[in-house]
Design a protein around this motif. Structure first.
Motif, short mmCIF file in Angstrom:
data_model
loop_
_atom_site.label_atom_id
_atom_site.label_comp_id
_atom_site.label_asym_id
_atom_site.label_seq_id
_atom_site.Cartn_x
_atom_site.Cartn_y
_atom_site.Cartn_z
N GLU A 120 -4.69 -17.00 3.17
CA GLU A 120 -4.32 -16.01 4.17
C GLU A 120 -3.04 -15.29 3.76
OE1 GLU A 120 -6.09 -15.14 6.76
OE2 GLU A 120 -7.65 -16.60 6.34
N ASN A 121 -2.11 -16.03 3.18
CA ASN A 121 -0.87 -15.43 2.68
C ASN A 121 -0.65 -15.93 1.25
OD1 ASN A 121 1.60 -14.28 2.19
ND2 ASN A 121 2.75 -15.70 3.48
N PRO A 122 -1.20 -15.21 0.27
CA PRO A 122 -1.13 -15.66 -1.12
C PRO A 122 0.14 -15.24 -1.85
CG PRO A 122 -2.52 -13.72 -0.98
CD PRO A 122 -2.06 -14.02 0.43
N THR A 123 1.15 -14.77 -1.13
CA THR A 123 2.41 -14.39 -1.75
C THR A 123 3.35 -15.60 -1.79
OG1 THR A 123 2.20 -12.12 -0.95
CG2 THR A 123 4.38 -12.83 -1.66
N PHE A 124 3.65 -16.05 -2.99
CA PHE A 124 4.51 -17.22 -3.20
C PHE A 124 5.82 -16.75 -3.84
CE2 PHE A 124 0.80 -19.29 -2.11
CZ PHE A 124 0.82 -20.67 -2.27
N GLY A 125 6.88 -17.48 -3.60
CA GLY A 125 8.14 -17.05 -4.19
C GLY A 125 9.20 -18.13 -4.18
N ILE A 126 10.29 -17.84 -4.86
CA ILE A 126 11.46 -18.71 -4.90
C ILE A 126 12.67 -17.84 -5.21
CG2 ILE A 126 11.13 -19.23 -7.36
CD1 ILE A 126 12.39 -21.97 -6.86
N THR A 127 13.81 -18.20 -4.63
CA THR A 127 15.07 -17.53 -4.93
C THR A 127 16.03 -18.57 -5.51
OG1 THR A 127 14.73 -15.95 -3.14
CG2 THR A 127 16.96 -16.17 -3.99
N ILE A 128 16.60 -18.26 -6.66
CA ILE A 128 17.43 -19.21 -7.41
C ILE A 128 18.82 -18.60 -7.62
CG2 ILE A 128 17.65 -20.51 -9.56
CD1 ILE A 128 14.61 -20.18 -9.91
N SER A 129 19.84 -19.38 -7.39
CA SER A 129 21.20 -18.93 -7.70
C SER A 129 21.34 -18.73 -9.21
CB SER A 129 22.23 -19.95 -7.21
OG SER A 129 23.52 -19.65 -7.70
N ASP A 171 11.27 -1.33 0.58
CA ASP A 171 11.63 -1.65 1.96
C ASP A 171 11.03 -3.00 2.35
OD1 ASP A 171 9.06 -0.14 1.88
OD2 ASP A 171 9.05 -0.64 4.01
N TRP A 172 11.70 -3.68 3.30
CA TRP A 172 11.27 -4.99 3.74
C TRP A 172 10.45 -4.85 5.02
CZ3 TRP A 172 16.66 -4.65 2.39
CH2 TRP A 172 16.98 -5.24 1.17
N GLU A 173 9.26 -5.43 5.00
CA GLU A 173 8.38 -5.39 6.15
C GLU A 173 8.29 -6.76 6.80
OE1 GLU A 173 4.84 -4.11 4.16
OE2 GLU A 173 5.21 -2.00 4.64
N VAL A 217 8.95 -7.63 0.78
CA VAL A 217 8.68 -6.29 0.25
C VAL A 217 7.22 -5.93 0.43
CG1 VAL A 217 8.65 -4.88 -1.85
CG2 VAL A 217 10.61 -6.35 -1.37
N ASN A 218 6.35 -6.90 0.28
CA ASN A 218 4.91 -6.70 0.51
C ASN A 218 4.51 -7.44 1.77
OD1 ASN A 218 3.87 -5.23 -2.01
ND2 ASN A 218 5.11 -6.88 -2.85
N GLY A 219 5.07 -7.01 2.89
CA GLY A 219 4.81 -7.67 4.16
C GLY A 219 3.56 -7.14 4.84
N ARG A 220 3.52 -7.33 6.15
CA ARG A 220 2.31 -7.02 6.91
C ARG A 220 2.47 -5.82 7.82
NH1 ARG A 220 1.34 -13.19 9.15
NH2 ARG A 220 2.27 -14.26 7.36
#
Length: 455
Positions: free
Chosen positions: A184-193, A318-320, A329-332
């Protein structure tokens, strides 16, 4: 057989009398259930389970969906057919072949793309020609079984690479979505310092959670030859990200599991990001100020849906809205509507946001009638797009503005100068107009400011 031929002759007579001629099967036509005749012993049978992951999808009639058992009477020939599913009709050729893409899309639209066996019933209607006349034959209802086309996506993956010495057992760097169904939500991510990178480039693969600690690399996600693409099952090379630029604070990696694409972004903290929405007819960007840690804050009178964006003058990246309290960025779509003055907090590192309602704004100070204890409440003026009040300003003294009648900086505690109100400052504002009948206006447009005007 004689009885059967009499039934067919009657049906064909009705078809032949329906117009000046017959509608060629090459042209689209409808197939009402009552128009179709039944030929005893003639029926359709579905093929075995269709796994669309083993099929190269095509718009052509390339995929056998069913077979026909039994014989047509002499002189009858099948021209084409249709499969009538619930809510959709799919064309078939005379042999029972359909477009693999059309059938795959149907299963995906009904069940989603999770690669598990699904089934759907379809009535098979054959279009036959006999003596130059077209008619429809009901070949019965079949149950089509299929596995939608999609890779097997686990709920969690981990970075295995130079950042952790390529230790297959390390689960420090989690790559995941928002916790929902990955199909349903195949967008995966991580933010690293960037501190974790120690000034180096990052080279890695993604290890599925089921393979952590097994030293089994066969199920890893690997970089494809085509830039920005990746493959499952360790087909390809290592992902690679260059060393961070000097101003960067964080590295964000994003993986789109169904598209099999990925991207990286180094994040530096610009002085402002922006809110834009229905309160201005989507025409004015309101600045939210950086807190120098990846979070941004501002106060805006909202009136409808809205979004956030990095730049005041364009919509790039833009953030959705991406679920409750989340942005991407690739929101709904747009962030759900809100009305009234709100404190807005956005975290561009963790891609979250909060809005907190401010019920009213008042003005206090030794230049006001209520002094520092009893605030003068300003009311919202929709026509002017601000809070306002007509009041008296004393010959001496200063003023400040507050949200919700408190001194809590969270709600708003504005001072400094009228033209550039600062939340949390100890400095009072010097009134620009003093005396009776002074109209005070307070504007909340990300940054806040006020004006005074003698009436």
């Amino acid at each position: 057989m004689k009885k059967l031929m009499m039934m067919l002759s009657a049906a064909l007579l009705l078809v032949g009398c329906s117009g000046n001629g017959y509608e060629d099967w090459q042209s689209p036509q409808s197939h009402d259930e009552e128009d179709a005749i039944v030929i005893p012993g003639l029926s359709a049978s579905a093929v075995d389970v269709i796994n669309f992951n083993d099929v190269t999808l095509s718009d052509d009639f390339d995929l056998l969906a069913y077979t026909i058992s039994g014989n047509l009477p002499d002189g009858f020939s099948v021209m084409k057919a249709i499969m009538e599913f619930d809510g959709a009709t799919i064309d078939a050729d005379a042999e029972g072949k359909v477009s693999s893409k059309a059938l795959c899309d149907y299963f995906g639209s009904v069940y989603g793309v999770r690669p598990v066996e699904r089934e759907a019933n379809a009535k098979v209607i054959l279009n036959v020609m006999v003596n130059g006349v077209a008619t429809n034959v009901d070949a019965g209802t079949i149950t089509v079984k299929a596995i939608p086309q999609a890779p097997e996506i686990e709920s969690n993956y981990y970075i295995t690479g130079t950042i952790n010495g390529w230790k297959n057992s390390d689960n420090t760097y989690l790559v995941t979505n928002d916790g929902s169904d990955p199909y349903e939500n195949p967008t995966f991510g991580i933010t690293i310092s960037v501190d974790k990178l120690q000034g180096n480039a990052l080279e890695f693969k993604l290890t599925p959670e089921s393979k952590i600690g097994t030293e089994d690399w066969n199920s890893c996600l690997a970089a494809a030859q085509e830039e920005g693409k990746f493959n499952y099952n360790n087909v390809g090379g290592n992902f690679w990200v260059p060393a961070a630029p000097r101003e960067a604070k964080y590295l964000r990696l994003t993986f789109y599991m169904l598209d099999q694409t990925w991207s990286y972004e180094y994040i530096a903290f610009a002085p402002y990001i922006y809110e834009i929405g229905g309160e201005s007819g989507w025409s004015e960007s309101h600045p939210l100020a950086s807190n120098n840690d990846g979070t941004y804050t501002g106060f805006v009178y909202l009136n409808g849906e809205f979004k956030f964006k990095p730049n005041a003058d364009n919509w790039t990246d833009d953030w959705e809205w991406d679920g409750d309290g989340k942005i991407n960025v690739n929101g709904r779509g747009n962030v759900p509507a809100a009305t009234g003055l709100h404190r807005i907090d956005v975290d561009i590192v963790n891609l979250t946001y909060t809005i907190s309602k401010i019920d009213f704004v008042d003005m206090v100070g030794d230049a006001t009638a209520g002094g520092w204890d009893n605030g003068t409440v300003l009311t919202w003026d929709d026509a002017e797009g601000c809070f306002s009040v007509v009041t008296s300003i004393a010959a001496q003294g200063g003023v400040k503005f507050r949200g919700n009648g408190t001194w809590d900086n969270f709600d708003g505690n504005w001072g400094g100068t009228l033209g550039n109100l600062i939340n949390g400052t100890n400095d009072n504002c010097e009134p620009t107009v003093r005396g009776d009948n002074v109209k005070v206006r307070f504007y909340a447009k990300g940054n806040c400011y006020a004006t005074m005007e003698q009436q």
